[in-house]
Design a protein around this motif. Structure first.
Motif, mmCIF file in Angstrom:
data_model
loop_
_atom_site.group_PDB
_atom_site.id
_atom_site.type_symbol
_atom_site.label_atom_id
_atom_site.label_comp_id
_atom_site.label_asym_id
_atom_site.label_seq_id
_atom_site.Cartn_x
_atom_site.Cartn_y
_atom_site.Cartn_z
ATOM 1 N N LEU A 96 0.932 -1.323 0.014
ATOM 2 C CA LEU A 96 0.038 0.169 0.111
ATOM 3 C C LEU A 96 0.977 1.479 0.085
ATOM 4 O O LEU A 96 1.616 1.509 0.774
ATOM 5 C CB LEU A 96 -0.885 -0.066 1.128
ATOM 6 N N VAL A 98 0.419 5.996 -0.880
ATOM 7 C CA VAL A 98 -0.195 7.188 -1.246
ATOM 8 C C VAL A 98 0.766 8.095 -1.684
ATOM 9 O O VAL A 98 1.779 8.175 -0.759
ATOM 10 C CB VAL A 98 -1.279 7.352 -0.200
ATOM 11 N N TRP A 102 -1.123 13.484 -0.777
ATOM 12 C CA TRP A 102 -2.693 12.991 -0.698
ATOM 13 C C TRP A 102 -2.620 12.222 0.695
ATOM 14 O O TRP A 102 -3.765 11.694 0.802
ATOM 15 C CB TRP A 102 -2.995 12.113 -1.963
ATOM 16 N N ARG A 103 -1.828 12.244 1.394
ATOM 17 C CA ARG A 103 -1.809 11.394 2.807
ATOM 18 C C ARG A 103 -2.720 12.064 3.766
ATOM 19 O O ARG A 103 -2.858 13.250 3.655
ATOM 20 C CB ARG A 103 -0.334 11.115 3.276
ATOM 21 N N ALA A 104 -3.093 11.008 4.709
ATOM 22 C CA ALA A 104 -3.930 11.532 5.893
ATOM 23 C C ALA A 104 -5.437 12.066 5.253
ATOM 24 O O ALA A 104 -5.942 12.958 6.111
ATOM 25 C CB ALA A 104 -3.282 12.500 6.693
ATOM 26 N N GLY A 106 -7.860 9.910 4.241
ATOM 27 C CA GLY A 106 -8.671 8.676 3.966
ATOM 28 C C GLY A 106 -8.358 7.804 2.775
ATOM 29 O O GLY A 106 -8.956 6.800 2.504
ATOM 30 N N VAL A 131 4.820 -5.072 7.825
ATOM 31 C CA VAL A 131 4.827 -3.438 8.358
ATOM 32 C C VAL A 131 6.093 -3.297 9.328
ATOM 33 O O VAL A 131 5.832 -4.051 10.324
ATOM 34 C CB VAL A 131 3.571 -2.930 8.531
ATOM 35 N N ASN A 135 5.894 2.181 12.116
ATOM 36 C CA ASN A 135 5.015 2.796 11.096
ATOM 37 C C ASN A 135 3.553 2.714 11.436
ATOM 38 O O ASN A 135 2.985 1.995 11.830
ATOM 39 C CB ASN A 135 5.072 2.099 9.533
ATOM 40 N N ALA A 137 1.299 2.886 9.928
ATOM 41 C CA ALA A 137 0.281 2.038 8.992
ATOM 42 C C ALA A 137 -0.229 1.023 9.903
ATOM 43 O O ALA A 137 -1.232 0.346 9.594
ATOM 44 C CB ALA A 137 0.986 1.885 7.737
ATOM 45 N N ARG A 139 -1.221 0.701 12.618
ATOM 46 C CA ARG A 139 -2.300 0.991 13.437
ATOM 47 C C ARG A 139 -3.462 0.805 12.556
ATOM 48 O O ARG A 139 -4.744 0.566 12.867
ATOM 49 C CB ARG A 139 -2.248 2.250 14.254
ATOM 50 N N LEU A 140 -3.561 1.489 11.235
ATOM 51 C CA LEU A 140 -4.408 1.294 10.147
ATOM 52 C C LEU A 140 -4.921 0.023 9.955
ATOM 53 O O LEU A 140 -6.051 -0.341 9.873
ATOM 54 C CB LEU A 140 -4.003 2.042 8.974
ATOM 55 N N TYR A 141 -3.836 -0.834 9.704
ATOM 56 C CA TYR A 141 -4.126 -2.296 9.532
ATOM 57 C C TYR A 141 -4.846 -2.885 10.637
ATOM 58 O O TYR A 141 -5.915 -3.703 10.457
ATOM 59 C CB TYR A 141 -2.835 -3.076 9.133
HETATM 60 C C1 LIG Z 1 0.471 4.452 5.082
HETATM 61 C C2 LIG Z 1 -0.402 4.956 4.048
HETATM 62 C C3 LIG Z 1 -0.640 4.226 2.819
HETATM 63 C C4 LIG Z 1 -1.887 5.596 4.656
HETATM 64 O O1 LIG Z 1 -2.648 6.045 3.864
HETATM 65 P P1 LIG Z 1 -3.086 7.484 4.031
HETATM 66 O O2 LIG Z 1 -3.985 7.778 3.109
HETATM 67 O O3 LIG Z 1 -2.047 8.568 4.525
HETATM 68 O O4 LIG Z 1 -4.013 7.248 5.602
HETATM 69 P P2 LIG Z 1 -5.682 7.571 5.785
HETATM 70 O O5 LIG Z 1 -5.751 8.994 5.670
HETATM 71 O O6 LIG Z 1 -6.324 6.664 5.142
HETATM 72 O O7 LIG Z 1 -5.537 7.171 7.417
HETATM 73 C C5 LIG Z 1 -5.452 6.070 7.866
HETATM 74 C C6 LIG Z 1 -5.247 5.981 9.395
HETATM 75 O O8 LIG Z 1 -3.863 6.466 9.697
HETATM 76 C C7 LIG Z 1 -3.900 7.863 10.565
HETATM 77 N N1 LIG Z 1 -2.859 8.668 9.876
HETATM 78 C C8 LIG Z 1 -2.853 9.124 8.664
HETATM 79 N N2 LIG Z 1 -1.561 9.848 8.557
HETATM 80 C C9 LIG Z 1 -0.956 9.677 9.797
HETATM 81 C C10 LIG Z 1 0.329 9.932 10.343
HETATM 82 N N3 LIG Z 1 1.068 10.993 9.644
HETATM 83 N N4 LIG Z 1 0.508 9.793 11.494
HETATM 84 C C11 LIG Z 1 0.022 9.158 12.419
HETATM 85 N N5 LIG Z 1 -1.458 8.615 11.919
HETATM 86 C C12 LIG Z 1 -1.834 8.878 10.585
HETATM 87 C C13 LIG Z 1 -5.300 8.503 10.385
HETATM 88 O O9 LIG Z 1 -5.418 9.296 11.299
HETATM 89 C C14 LIG Z 1 -6.299 7.298 10.021
HETATM 90 O O10 LIG Z 1 -6.603 6.802 11.314
HETATM 91 P P3 LIG Z 1 -7.945 7.243 11.976
HETATM 92 O O11 LIG Z 1 -8.961 7.194 10.875
HETATM 93 O O12 LIG Z 1 -8.371 6.563 12.962
HETATM 94 O O13 LIG Z 1 -7.537 8.690 12.023
HETATM 95 C C15 LIG Z 1 0.104 6.347 3.902
HETATM 96 O O14 LIG Z 1 0.421 7.195 4.656
HETATM 97 C C16 LIG Z 1 1.660 6.320 2.903
HETATM 98 O O15 LIG Z 1 1.765 6.037 1.638
HETATM 99 N N6 LIG Z 1 2.689 6.024 3.802
HETATM 100 C C17 LIG Z 1 4.040 5.757 3.093
HETATM 101 C C18 LIG Z 1 4.146 4.322 2.725
HETATM 102 C C19 LIG Z 1 3.598 3.350 3.789
HETATM 103 O O16 LIG Z 1 4.103 3.336 4.956
HETATM 104 N N7 LIG Z 1 3.210 2.208 3.057
HETATM 105 C C20 LIG Z 1 2.546 1.073 4.050
HETATM 106 C C21 LIG Z 1 4.022 0.094 4.122
HETATM 107 S S1 LIG Z 1 3.488 -1.254 4.760
#
Ligand SMILES: CC(C)(COP(=O)(O)OP(=O)(O)OC[C@H]1O[C@@H](n2cnc3c(N)ncnc32)[C@H](O)[C@@H]1OP(=O)(O)O)[C@@H](O)C(=O)NCCC(=O)NCCS
Length: 163
Positions: A96, A98, A102-104, A106, A131, A135, A137, A139-141
């Motif tokens: 995954l 983004v 465009w992060r944070a 949804g 993961v 990261n 992420a 917590r998202l998972y």
């Molecule tokens: C990890 C990633 C894919 C998440 O996508 P995203 O669009 O930024 O995340 P979302 O906006 O959907 O948020 C998902 C959750 O993460 C949280 N979140 C988003 N950015 C955050 C940050 N910088 N720090 C902490 N939490 C964060 C959000 O609050 C949300 O949780 P909530 O709904 O309980 O508040 C993206 O940030 C990214 O590409 N990161 C770099 C690559 C990576 O780490 N990939 C995963 C490797 S395993």
């Protein structure tokens, strides 16, 4: 994000998937491995090599203009040559990423949910990933019902049932 659209990943998305793989590898602000170096690592490149193969699946997130802003995809690896998040034959591994600006908003969560539906429709009963523990992420998972099945020093392998 109201204008977010998802579509299935196509063979022609290989380059964008490469970009999102580099984002995943550079997940921390302290990491900045160049694309050419990141994709020269066979352990990383194999997540997109020859895309799109039978068994591969994924979704692309698009902005209002139709430009890709994120990707989530899965791929099977054999037991004799497992990926970093391998748990069992027939269980694909998920990646995954983004685009930074465009992060944070949804996008990642929507991509993840879309791919879980797609993988279930393709007949998979489980999906895995790895993961870094640090990261957010992870917590998202966990919030999307992935469960840790292996705990390594710096990383987790997590599995989601596709019931
Ligand atoms: C990890 C990633 C894919 C998440 O996508 P995203 O669009 O930024 O995340 P979302 O906006 O959907 O948020 C998902 C959750 O993460 C949280 N979140 C988003 N950015 C955050 C940050 N910088 N720090 C902490 N939490 C964060 C959000 O609050 C949300 O949780 P909530 O709904 O309980 O508040 C993206 O940030 C990214 O590409 N990161 C770099 C690559 C990576 O780490 N990939 C995963 C490797 S395993």
């Amino acid at each position: 994000m109201n204008s977010l659209r998802l579509r299935k990943a196509r063979r022609t998305d290989a380059r964008f998937l490469g970009s999102m793989l580099v984002e995943a590898l550079n997940w921390a602000s302290t990491r900045s491995v160049a694309r050419v170096d990141a994709l020269a690592d066979p352990a990383a490149f194999r997540y997109i090599e020859g895309w799109k193969r039978p068994g591969d699946g994924g979704m692309i997130a698009l902005d209002a203009a139709g430009t890709p802003i994120g990707a989530c995809w899965y791929r099977l690896f054999p037991e004799h040559s497992p990926g970093l998040g391998f748990v069992a034959p027939g269980v694909p591994e998920l990646t995954l990423g983004v685009v930074g600006v465009w992060r944070a908003q949804g996008v990642g969560r929507e991509l993840l949910r879309g791919v879980l539906v797609q993988a279930r429709q393709h007949g998979f009963t489980r999906i895995s990933l790895t993961v870094d523990r640090a990261n957010f992420a992870a917590r998202l998972y966990a919030a999307e019902d992935f469960v840790p099945v292996h705990r390594r020093e710096n990383s987790l392998v997590m599995v989601r049932l596709l019931g």
